[in-house]
Write a protein that holds these residues in place. Structure first.
Motif, short mmCIF file in Angstrom:
data_model
loop_
_atom_site.label_atom_id
_atom_site.label_comp_id
_atom_site.label_asym_id
_atom_site.label_seq_id
_atom_site.Cartn_x
_atom_site.Cartn_y
_atom_site.Cartn_z
N ARG A 108 0.88 -1.16 0.00
CA ARG A 108 0.00 0.00 0.00
C ARG A 108 0.92 1.21 0.00
NH1 ARG A 108 -2.25 3.64 3.82
NH2 ARG A 108 -4.37 4.26 3.30
N ILE A 109 0.76 2.05 -1.02
CA ILE A 109 1.59 3.24 -1.16
C ILE A 109 0.68 4.46 -1.11
CG2 ILE A 109 3.26 4.46 -2.60
CD1 ILE A 109 4.02 1.75 -3.80
N THR A 110 0.98 5.39 -0.21
CA THR A 110 0.17 6.60 -0.08
C THR A 110 0.71 7.69 -1.00
OG1 THR A 110 1.47 7.59 1.68
CG2 THR A 110 -0.28 6.05 2.34
N SER A 111 -0.07 8.76 -1.13
CA SER A 111 0.36 9.88 -1.97
C SER A 111 1.59 10.58 -1.39
CB SER A 111 -0.78 10.87 -2.17
OG SER A 111 -1.23 11.33 -0.92
N SER A 112 1.91 10.36 -0.11
CA SER A 112 3.14 10.90 0.47
C SER A 112 4.30 9.92 0.29
CB SER A 112 2.94 11.22 1.95
OG SER A 112 2.70 10.04 2.68
N LEU A 113 4.05 8.84 -0.47
CA LEU A 113 5.03 7.79 -0.78
C LEU A 113 5.44 6.97 0.43
CD1 LEU A 113 7.23 9.63 -3.45
CD2 LEU A 113 5.22 8.20 -3.81
N SER A 114 4.58 6.90 1.45
CA SER A 114 4.80 5.97 2.56
C SER A 114 4.38 4.58 2.08
CB SER A 114 3.98 6.36 3.78
OG SER A 114 4.43 7.58 4.29
N VAL A 115 5.11 3.55 2.50
CA VAL A 115 4.89 2.19 1.99
C VAL A 115 4.68 1.23 3.14
CG1 VAL A 115 5.92 0.30 0.66
CG2 VAL A 115 6.37 2.66 -0.02
N GLU A 116 3.66 0.38 3.00
CA GLU A 116 3.43 -0.72 3.93
C GLU A 116 3.16 -1.97 3.11
OE1 GLU A 116 1.23 1.02 7.77
OE2 GLU A 116 0.15 1.32 5.90
N LYS A 117 3.60 -3.12 3.62
CA LYS A 117 3.32 -4.38 2.94
C LYS A 117 1.89 -4.80 3.26
CE LYS A 117 6.54 -7.55 2.31
NZ LYS A 117 7.51 -8.60 2.62
N ALA A 118 1.18 -5.29 2.24
CA ALA A 118 -0.20 -5.75 2.42
C ALA A 118 -0.21 -7.27 2.31
CB ALA A 118 -1.11 -5.14 1.36
N CYS A 119 -0.72 -7.93 3.35
CA CYS A 119 -0.75 -9.39 3.35
C CYS A 119 -1.94 -9.87 4.18
CB CYS A 119 0.56 -9.94 3.92
SG CYS A 119 0.67 -11.73 3.93
N ASN A 120 -2.80 -10.67 3.57
CA ASN A 120 -3.97 -11.21 4.26
C ASN A 120 -4.80 -10.14 4.97
OD1 ASN A 120 -3.26 -13.82 3.45
ND2 ASN A 120 -1.94 -14.09 5.24
N GLY A 121 -4.98 -9.02 4.32
CA GLY A 121 -5.79 -7.95 4.88
C GLY A 121 -5.09 -7.09 5.91
N LEU A 122 -3.84 -7.40 6.25
CA LEU A 122 -3.10 -6.61 7.23
C LEU A 122 -2.06 -5.75 6.53
CD1 LEU A 122 -2.42 -9.36 9.91
CD2 LEU A 122 -4.19 -7.61 9.96
N LEU A 123 -1.77 -4.60 7.10
CA LEU A 123 -0.71 -3.72 6.61
C LEU A 123 0.37 -3.65 7.67
CD1 LEU A 123 -2.93 -0.80 5.29
CD2 LEU A 123 -1.73 -2.49 3.91
N TYR A 124 1.62 -3.82 7.25
CA TYR A 124 2.71 -3.74 8.21
C TYR A 124 3.98 -3.26 7.52
CZ TYR A 124 4.04 -8.29 6.30
OH TYR A 124 4.40 -9.32 5.46
N SER A 125 4.91 -2.79 8.32
CA SER A 125 6.18 -2.31 7.80
C SER A 125 7.25 -3.37 8.07
CB SER A 125 6.54 -1.00 8.50
OG SER A 125 7.69 -0.44 7.95
N ASP A 126 8.02 -3.69 7.06
CA ASP A 126 9.13 -4.62 7.23
C ASP A 126 10.30 -4.12 6.37
OD1 ASP A 126 8.40 -5.22 4.64
OD2 ASP A 126 8.10 -7.36 4.98
N GLU A 127 11.37 -4.89 6.29
CA GLU A 127 12.55 -4.46 5.53
C GLU A 127 12.21 -4.22 4.06
OE1 GLU A 127 16.40 -6.28 5.85
OE2 GLU A 127 15.97 -6.89 7.91
N ASP A 128 11.38 -5.08 3.45
CA ASP A 128 11.02 -4.91 2.05
C ASP A 128 10.27 -3.59 1.84
OD1 ASP A 128 12.12 -7.37 1.34
OD2 ASP A 128 10.22 -8.43 1.59
N SER A 129 9.29 -3.31 2.69
CA SER A 129 8.51 -2.08 2.51
C SER A 129 9.37 -0.85 2.80
CB SER A 129 7.26 -2.09 3.38
OG SER A 129 7.57 -2.24 4.73
N MET A 130 10.24 -0.93 3.80
CA MET A 130 11.12 0.20 4.10
C MET A 130 12.11 0.45 2.96
SD MET A 130 11.81 0.16 8.19
CE MET A 130 11.73 -1.57 8.60
N ARG A 131 12.63 -0.63 2.37
CA ARG A 131 13.56 -0.51 1.25
C ARG A 131 12.85 0.14 0.04
NH1 ARG A 131 16.53 -4.62 2.22
NH2 ARG A 131 14.95 -6.15 1.70
N LEU A 132 11.61 -0.29 -0.24
CA LEU A 132 10.85 0.28 -1.33
C LEU A 132 10.54 1.75 -1.05
CD1 LEU A 132 9.41 0.02 -4.04
CD2 LEU A 132 7.42 -0.89 -2.82
#
Length: 179
Positions: free
Chosen positions: A41-65
């Motif tokens: 999930r990417i917001t218009s401010s370019l914040s990134v969270e990983k989406a998995c099974n209906g949950l959003l969370y931050s991990d190394e992949d999302s932080m790297r992106l």
């Protein structure tokens, strides 16, 4: 706030592609994007969270992106290229000691760099011993604050073993905010 077409163009440009695969509708403030087989999930401010099974969370992949989308190509290793905003840990004495200061790289030499400090003008930094980091997103700042608060509750409750209950109560009461 930028509109959906504008931030989608920025995302495509930063990822070096004209083709983006979206999962679901594109809204003015966010979209779901599939990148390298993962959904974000990417917001218009370019914040990134990983989406998995209906949950959003931050991990190394999302932080790297997120860093790739926000950092103008600097991943935090070495020195940032000219024009990139970053933070450095200010030393010295008084109120400024130990404070992260936002600045923009102007020029990097062998031992020193010239930076533009927000509200202060140009200054120089010595490479050796100066701690620098990319500008952190609001999501990363909130996560760090929540993790620090949880760690502090665990430390305080180590003797009575009620840390899980204290953490739950702090989240429920809004003392710890988890988005």
């Amino acid at each position: 706030m930028m509109g959906s077409k504008e931030y989608i163009h920025i995302i495509a440009e930063k990822l070096g592609t004209a083709i983006l695969k979206f999962e679901g509708p594109i809204y003015d403030d966010h979209c779901r994007l599939v990148h390298e087989g993962r959904t974000y999930r990417i917001t218009s401010s370019l914040s990134v969270e990983k989406a998995c099974n209906g949950l959003l969370y931050s991990d190394e992949d999302s932080m790297r992106l997120e860093m790739k989308l926000k950092s103008n190509g600097w991943d935090g290793r070495g020195l940032p290229p000219a024009g990139v905003e970053f933070e450095y840990l200010r030393g010295g004495f008084g109120a400024d000691e130990g404070r992260w200061v936002k600045c923009t790289m102007k020029y990097a030499g062998e031992k020193f760099c010239i930076v533009h400090l927000d509200g202060e003008g140009e200054s120089w930094l010595k490479h050796e011993g100066t701690q620098i980091r990319p500008i952190r997103s609001e999501a990363v700042k909130k996560k760090e604050a929540a993790v620090f608060a949880i760690a502090e509750l665990c430390r305080q409750s180590a003797s009575n073993g009620h840390s899980a209950e204290l953490i739950y109560d702090a989240i429920k009461s809004g003392k710890i905010v988890i988005d």
